[in-house]
Design a protein around this motif. Structure first.
Motif, mmCIF file in Angstrom:
data_model
loop_
_atom_site.group_PDB
_atom_site.id
_atom_site.type_symbol
_atom_site.label_atom_id
_atom_site.label_comp_id
_atom_site.label_asym_id
_atom_site.label_seq_id
_atom_site.Cartn_x
_atom_site.Cartn_y
_atom_site.Cartn_z
ATOM 1 N N VAL A 4 0.852 -1.182 0.000
ATOM 2 C CA VAL A 4 0.000 0.000 0.000
ATOM 3 C C VAL A 4 0.892 1.237 0.000
ATOM 4 N N PRO A 6 1.668 5.192 0.675
ATOM 5 C CA PRO A 6 1.194 6.107 1.709
ATOM 6 C C PRO A 6 0.220 7.145 1.129
ATOM 7 N N ASP A 7 -0.639 7.671 1.967
ATOM 8 C CA ASP A 7 -1.566 8.719 1.546
ATOM 9 C C ASP A 7 -0.793 9.936 1.066
ATOM 10 N N GLY A 8 -1.312 10.595 0.055
ATOM 11 C CA GLY A 8 -0.760 11.858 -0.392
ATOM 12 C C GLY A 8 0.311 11.780 -1.461
ATOM 13 N N GLU A 10 1.772 11.017 -5.234
ATOM 14 C CA GLU A 10 1.210 11.056 -6.580
ATOM 15 C C GLU A 10 2.198 10.461 -7.582
ATOM 16 N N TRP A 38 8.801 6.684 -3.907
ATOM 17 C CA TRP A 38 8.215 5.359 -3.710
ATOM 18 C C TRP A 38 8.086 4.682 -5.065
ATOM 19 N N TYR A 91 6.350 7.309 -7.483
ATOM 20 C CA TYR A 91 5.479 8.227 -6.743
ATOM 21 C C TYR A 91 6.299 9.091 -5.801
#
Length: 92
Positions: A4, A6-8, A10, A38, A91
């Motif tokens: 998964v 992380p949030d935020g 792009e 990432w 990302y």
């Protein structure tokens, strides 16, 4: 191993599609991603091994449709198993 993002974060880039014949030497040797970057290693077809070397060496066998998230600065490498097609999405 993480799957998964992380949030935020792009997506900002994507590698070409690689096969067992076109995978760059850098990817099958130990390497890492820059700080703050990432990766999402996506297997499109076939089978690919993902390895995190070190004292507690970990590996994961990825098949078509599966992926693994690569953390920033995490040393890793891949090993094509057979008839593989894969790409890496980046990302930040």
């Amino acid at each position: 191993m993480r799957n998964v993002l992380p949030d935020g974060v792009e997506k900002y880039a994507e590698s070409p599609l690689f096969s067992e014949q076109t995978v760059p030497e850098k990817l099958i040797s130990e390497h890492d991603l820059k700080a703050g970057v990432w990766g999402k290693l996506c297997v499109i077809d076939g089978t690919l091994e993902y390895h995190i070397p070190g004292g507690s060496h970990r590996s994961q066998l990825l098949k078509a449709g599966e992926y693994v998230v690569i953390e920033p600065q995490q040393v890793h490498f891949v090993k094509p198993v057979r008839n593989v097609q894969f790409k890496v999405e980046f990302y930040r």
